[in-house]
Design a protein around this motif. Structure first.
Motif, PDB file in Angstrom:
ATOM      1  N   GLY B 318      83.919   7.026  37.936  1.00 42.21           N
ATOM      2  CA  GLY B 318      84.442   5.597  37.972  1.00 42.21           C
ATOM      3  C   GLY B 318      83.215   4.573  37.894  1.00 42.21           C
ATOM      4  O   GLY B 318      83.039   3.441  38.188  1.00 42.21           O
ATOM      5  N   ASP B 319      82.036   5.455  37.227  1.00 45.24           N
ATOM      6  CA  ASP B 319      80.832   4.367  37.055  1.00 45.24           C
ATOM      7  C   ASP B 319      81.064   3.347  35.694  1.00 45.24           C
ATOM      8  O   ASP B 319      81.868   3.989  34.828  1.00 45.24           O
ATOM      9  CB  ASP B 319      79.715   5.131  36.772  1.00 45.24           C
ATOM     10  CG  ASP B 319      79.146   5.949  37.946  1.00 45.24           C
ATOM     11  OD1 ASP B 319      79.725   5.630  39.064  1.00 45.24           O
ATOM     12  OD2 ASP B 319      78.130   6.579  37.775  1.00 45.24           O
ATOM     13  N   THR B 320      80.436   2.451  35.625  1.00 41.84           N
ATOM     14  CA  THR B 320      80.310   1.523  34.468  1.00 41.84           C
ATOM     15  C   THR B 320      79.282   2.005  33.577  1.00 41.84           C
ATOM     16  O   THR B 320      78.230   2.154  33.993  1.00 41.84           O
ATOM     17  CB  THR B 320      80.469   0.013  34.809  1.00 41.84           C
ATOM     18  OG1 THR B 320      81.583  -0.217  35.783  1.00 41.84           O
ATOM     19  CG2 THR B 320      80.464  -0.836  33.498  1.00 41.84           C
ATOM     20  N   VAL B 321      79.735   2.294  32.262  1.00 37.32           N
ATOM     21  CA  VAL B 321      78.424   2.652  31.537  1.00 37.32           C
ATOM     22  C   VAL B 321      78.208   1.568  30.568  1.00 37.32           C
ATOM     23  O   VAL B 321      78.977   0.938  30.003  1.00 37.32           O
ATOM     24  CB  VAL B 321      79.065   3.763  30.510  1.00 37.32           C
ATOM     25  CG1 VAL B 321      77.815   4.017  29.487  1.00 37.32           C
ATOM     26  CG2 VAL B 321      79.649   4.875  31.231  1.00 37.32           C
ATOM     27  N   GLY B 322      76.666   1.157  30.533  1.00 33.85           N
ATOM     28  CA  GLY B 322      76.407  -0.091  30.168  1.00 33.85           C
ATOM     29  C   GLY B 322      75.674   0.081  28.764  1.00 33.85           C
ATOM     30  O   GLY B 322      76.149   1.081  27.866  1.00 33.85           O
ATOM     31  N   PRO B 323      74.683  -0.564  28.365  1.00 33.94           N
ATOM     32  CA  PRO B 323      74.013  -0.771  27.026  1.00 33.94           C
ATOM     33  C   PRO B 323      73.406   0.803  26.765  1.00 33.94           C
ATOM     34  O   PRO B 323      73.047   1.014  25.509  1.00 33.94           O
ATOM     35  CB  PRO B 323      73.121  -1.861  27.252  1.00 33.94           C
ATOM     36  CG  PRO B 323      72.906  -1.889  28.610  1.00 33.94           C
ATOM     37  CD  PRO B 323      74.150  -1.987  29.377  1.00 33.94           C
ATOM     38  N   GLU B 324      72.926   1.383  28.047  1.00 32.23           N
ATOM     39  CA  GLU B 324      72.375   2.864  27.594  1.00 32.23           C
ATOM     40  C   GLU B 324      73.456   3.642  26.840  1.00 32.23           C
ATOM     41  O   GLU B 324      72.852   4.795  26.285  1.00 32.23           O
ATOM     42  CB  GLU B 324      72.162   3.551  28.921  1.00 32.23           C
ATOM     43  CG  GLU B 324      73.214   3.897  29.841  1.00 32.23           C
ATOM     44  CD  GLU B 324      73.762   2.757  30.841  1.00 32.23           C
ATOM     45  OE1 GLU B 324      73.626   1.556  30.371  1.00 32.23           O
ATOM     46  OE2 GLU B 324      74.556   2.784  31.623  1.00 32.23           O
ATOM     47  N   ALA B 325      74.808   3.434  26.774  1.00 34.15           N
ATOM     48  CA  ALA B 325      75.371   4.408  25.640  1.00 34.15           C
ATOM     49  C   ALA B 325      75.121   4.103  24.499  1.00 34.15           C
ATOM     50  O   ALA B 325      75.820   4.902  23.425  1.00 34.15           O
ATOM     51  CB  ALA B 325      76.882   3.759  25.996  1.00 34.15           C
ATOM     52  N   SER B 326      74.418   3.294  23.944  1.00 30.72           N
ATOM     53  CA  SER B 326      73.760   3.199  22.691  1.00 30.72           C
ATOM     54  C   SER B 326      73.093   4.665  22.342  1.00 30.72           C
ATOM     55  O   SER B 326      73.122   4.763  21.075  1.00 30.72           O
ATOM     56  CB  SER B 326      72.932   1.813  22.236  1.00 30.72           C
ATOM     57  OG  SER B 326      73.746   0.883  22.416  1.00 30.72           O
ATOM     58  N   VAL B 327      72.624   4.934  23.238  1.00 33.02           N
ATOM     59  CA  VAL B 327      72.076   6.423  22.922  1.00 33.02           C
ATOM     60  C   VAL B 327      72.901   7.527  22.368  1.00 33.02           C
ATOM     61  O   VAL B 327      72.743   8.178  21.416  1.00 33.02           O
ATOM     62  CB  VAL B 327      70.988   6.818  24.177  1.00 33.02           C
ATOM     63  CG1 VAL B 327      70.530   8.354  24.069  1.00 33.02           C
ATOM     64  CG2 VAL B 327      69.762   6.092  24.630  1.00 33.02           C
ATOM     65  N   ASP B 328      73.967   7.490  22.918  1.00 29.56           N
ATOM     66  CA  ASP B 328      75.104   8.370  22.935  1.00 29.56           C
ATOM     67  C   ASP B 328      75.605   8.127  21.236  1.00 29.56           C
ATOM     68  O   ASP B 328      75.744   9.178  20.426  1.00 29.56           O
ATOM     69  CB  ASP B 328      76.483   8.222  23.738  1.00 29.56           C
ATOM     70  CG  ASP B 328      76.179   8.114  25.177  1.00 29.56           C
ATOM     71  OD1 ASP B 328      75.063   7.802  25.738  1.00 29.56           O
ATOM     72  OD2 ASP B 328      77.038   8.877  26.016  1.00 29.56           O
ATOM     73  N   LYS B 329      75.551   6.725  20.953  1.00 29.50           N
ATOM     74  CA  LYS B 329      75.947   6.282  19.726  1.00 29.50           C
ATOM     75  C   LYS B 329      74.913   7.096  18.601  1.00 29.50           C
ATOM     76  O   LYS B 329      75.154   7.417  17.526  1.00 29.50           O
ATOM     77  CB  LYS B 329      76.143   5.032  19.564  1.00 29.50           C
ATOM     78  CG  LYS B 329      76.660   4.342  18.385  1.00 29.50           C
ATOM     79  CD  LYS B 329      78.348   4.456  18.316  1.00 29.50           C
ATOM     80  CE  LYS B 329      78.496   3.825  17.008  1.00 29.50           C
ATOM     81  NZ  LYS B 329      79.628   4.415  16.194  1.00 29.50           N
TER      82      LYS B 329
END
Lengths: 312, 404
Positions: B318-329
């Motif tokens: 249930g967490d919100t994933v923010g700008p750090e998801a750009s690492v995944d990309k």
């Protein structure tokens, strides 16, 4: 069991203080009750300990102690482990590296057709010379073993692979610590240093280089986490991948952090050069990233399972 | 409204709350019925449209014998559970040597906002996705709004209980065969930028919709251009509130950056195994550096899996994933470009010269098409440059670029 976040932060703070004072690490860890912390949560404890050692650019025999813990019968403090020479990867041979340790007895691994065997030898009887070279602060001693050695050799079987895996996870954590500090230095520098009337960190090329460094660092962190939680049958393989990843990360991160510091990055006046040389030295122990990539690729071509390693 | 009547296993309730049990049960199902799934192993159909329909049949098979496609999605359309169920589906398919259906790539991006912002609509339109009867296309980019998405101009104006949509969308994956489009359209003024956008679901067969496939350099029609000429869309087809489309798009990105990466990592590992098998049995010396690149590419895939698994676990919690998801990309793009460059270099002359008409050269032909498609990994869903800027701004906190 696992440590909660608040406890981890307290532990991290204490370790940072210990490394900042520059006093011998082993007795300071005893004072902190490190054995209990380690028992409570080996993965976080080891990652934080080596991360802080890397950040502080400290030298110690902790890596050897951590590996010896996988090899029953030896006591850190009394014993230290001779690590394979960087040119040998994780394979023990006639040359090796002693870390900065005061232990008087050296555990010497040797490769035999039946696997790795260990022998002990008095440190005073070894021929050593300080390893200066690229990282003068490493505290390493290079050792060339004589021919007549180790009548008391004992086979260690799979324990050697476990010790190498443990060492690789510790080294990955230390490399991450080095790179974290280097990236912080680069972010600070480019935020305050102005050229053309604006901060360096507002130029897209600089921003993007540091973003790539950040992504590489996060990649190393999460791959190490996975190596700690991997199932037993894949733990050594996952540790190899984590070390490979961390080694590749130091190459990516430090190339960029040196560049954005301009000429300062290649002088003795900035600490950046120390991160660069320590990162390279740590990468070289127990298999550098290029060597490990070659080993993994060779194993794959020989039919090794390309294991998925992680599930959700 | 269609409700599935396909039989579920006796353990459906248990599997819905336990992603690990679901993964094991699915693995057993795929192993026990392996021969039934053989038609989806090996070479894929030559055209994208044929492949879409081929994959839809795989969804149908998975759905009809155990409802496997419905786990991880909320009831009533789904069977409950969380993103880890879906991650397990894609992973088990890849491990079994099967494709992840094309439809799922889009479903993971668009299904989540529909479920979250429009549950009533979700109950109506999602069952057809789980059976493979329908699939969707994502309409975000436009000719004048690529990386700068907030510049989009495709217009929706209110007319009674309908929106009337006019404009065009570009780069829609599977747009030539999709049954519905989920589009970001402008309901406010152009000056309002990201504040004047709304997310709408538009039927592909609505009067005024026309589409034109766009061939990639491989010749494969992976994407389409879609035109809207006064297309009437019921207000009930809004996903989220009017003018709140940007928030819906940001919500969607969390899944695009994690689940899409996870799917892609599973597929990449399957393709790396294929490549390894081919190189190991080729009997000719490999080009310099191939062995070590094979090792690095494998390590890159393990890293991507590690990162996206961690992100998926956060989403499941249930967490919100923010700008750090750009690492995944960024890690996804590293895998996609690295794997396909390795295939291109290691296959060498075969990659370059294989005759597309030669039935013995299908593997080289496939790698060639996939190589071109892999180039999109640094462009679609926010270019490599956009990802780096997001990290510099929001994660590293570097000084802003002065020109913006």
């Amino acid at each position: 069991m696992s440590l909660d976040d608040a406890t981890v932060e307290v532990v991290r703070g204490s370790l940072r203080e210990v490394f900042a004072t520059g006093r011998p690490v082993a007795p300071a860890l005893d004072e902190l009750g490190w054995a209990e912390v380690l028992e409570e949560d080996p993965s976080i404890a080891t990652t934080v300990l080596f991360g802080e050692q890397g950040r502080a650019l400290a030298s110690s025999g902790l890596l050897a102690d951590t590996m010896l813990a996988e090899l029953p019968g030896y006591a850190p403090g009394t014993h230290t482990l001779l690590l394979p020479h960087p040119r040998l990867g994780s394979h023990p041979g006639p040359t090796g590296v002693l870390l900065a340790s005061t232990a008087e007895v050296v555990v010497v691994p040797r490769a035999t057709p039946d696997g790795v065997v260990l022998a002990t030898i008095e440190r005073s009887s070894l021929v050593t010379r300080p390893a200066g070279g690229f990282d003068p602060g490493s505290g390493w001693q290079l050792v060339t073993l004589g021919a007549a050695l180790q009548p008391d050799s004992v086979p260690v079987g799979a324990a050697w692979e476990r010790a190498v895996a443990t060492g690789r996870r510790a080294l990955a954590a230390e490399i991450i610590g080095v790179c974290t500090a280097a990236l912080e230095l680069a972010v600070t520098h480019t935020s305050v240093r102005h050229q053309y009337g604006r901060p360096l960190g507002s130029f897209q090329s600089v921003r993007h280089q540091l973003a790539e460094a950040h992504a590489a660092l996060e990649a190393a962190r999460v791959t190490l986490d996975v190596a700690w939680s991997a199932a037993e049958d894949v733990a050594a393989w996952a540790a190899t991948v984590a070390k490979l990843r961390a080694g590749a990360t130091q190459s990516t991160v430090l190339r960029r952090t040196v560049q954005v510091l301009g000429a300062m990055g290649i002088t003795l006046e900035s600490d950046m050069h120390r991160y660069v040389s320590r990162g390279a030295a740590l990468d070289a122990l127990l298999g550098g990233h290029l060597r490990l990539a070659d080993e993994v690729g060779s194993a794959a071509l020989a039919g090794a399972d390309l294991h998925p390693v992680v599930t959700t | 409204m269609s409700t599935s009547t396909a039989p579920l296993g006796p353990r459906a309730a248990e599997l819905a709350v336990d992603p690990v049990a679901y993964a094991l049960a699915l693995r057993e199902h795929l192993a026990d019925n392996s021969a039934d799934y053989d038609r989806w192993r090996g070479h894929e159909p030559m055209t994208v449209a044929e492949r879409n329909h081929h994959h839809a049949a795989l969804l149908r098979a998975l759905h009809d014998d155990g409802g496997w496609t419905r786990y991880g999605w909320p009831e009533p359309a789904g069977l409950g559970g969380d993103p880890r169920h879906r991650a397990a589906l894609y992973d088990e398919l890849s491990s079994a040597g099967l494709p992840v259906p094309d439809q799922c790539l889009v479903l993971e991006t668009l299904g989540n906002p529909v479920v979250h912002f429009a549950p009533t609509l979700a109950a109506e339109v999602m069952p057809a996705l789980f059976t493979g009867a329908q699939w969707w296309g994502q309409g975000f980019s436009e000719p004048e709004a690529g990386s700068d998405l907030a510049a989009l101009r495709c217009r929706a104006r209110r007319d009674g209980d309908h929106y009337v949509v006019s404009g065009q969308k570009l780069w829609m994956s599977f747009g030539a065969t999709a049954h519905r489009f989920v589009c970001l359209v402008r309901t406010g003024t152009p000056e309002a930028r990201h504040r004047g956008l709304t997310m709408l679901m538009i039927d592909a067969d609505a009067p005024g919709v026309s589409r034109r496939p766009v061939a990639l350099a491989s010749g494969q029609e992976e994407v389409s251009e879609v035109f809207f000429d006064d297309v009437r869309v019921p207000l009930s087809r809004a996903i989220g509130a009017e003018d709140q489309g940007w928030a819906v798009a940001m919500y969607l990105l969390q899944f695009e950056r994690s689940m899409f990466a996870w799917q892609s990592a599973g597929i990449a590992l399957r393709r790396l195994r294929d490549l390894r098998d081919r190189l190991a049995s080729s009997g000719t010396p490999l080009p310099d550096g191939t062995t070590s690149r094979l090792g690095s590419t494998y390590a890159d895939i393990v890293t991507l899996r590690s990162r996206s698994a961690a992100t998926i676990r956060r989403l499941a919690a249930g967490d919100t994933v923010g700008p750090e998801a750009s690492v995944d990309k960024i890690l996804l793009a590293t895998v996609e470009t690295g794997l396909h460059d390795l295939a291109r270099d290691a296959l060498g002359a075969d990659f370059l010269l294989a005759d597309p008409q030669d039935p013995h050269a299908l593997d080289s032909t496939a790698w060639r098409a996939e190589w071109w498609y892999s180039r999109s990994s640094t462009i679609l869903g926010g270019s490599a440059e956009v990802q780096r800027t997001i990290l510099a701004d929001h994660v590293l906190g570097l000084p802003q670029e002065s020109s913006r």
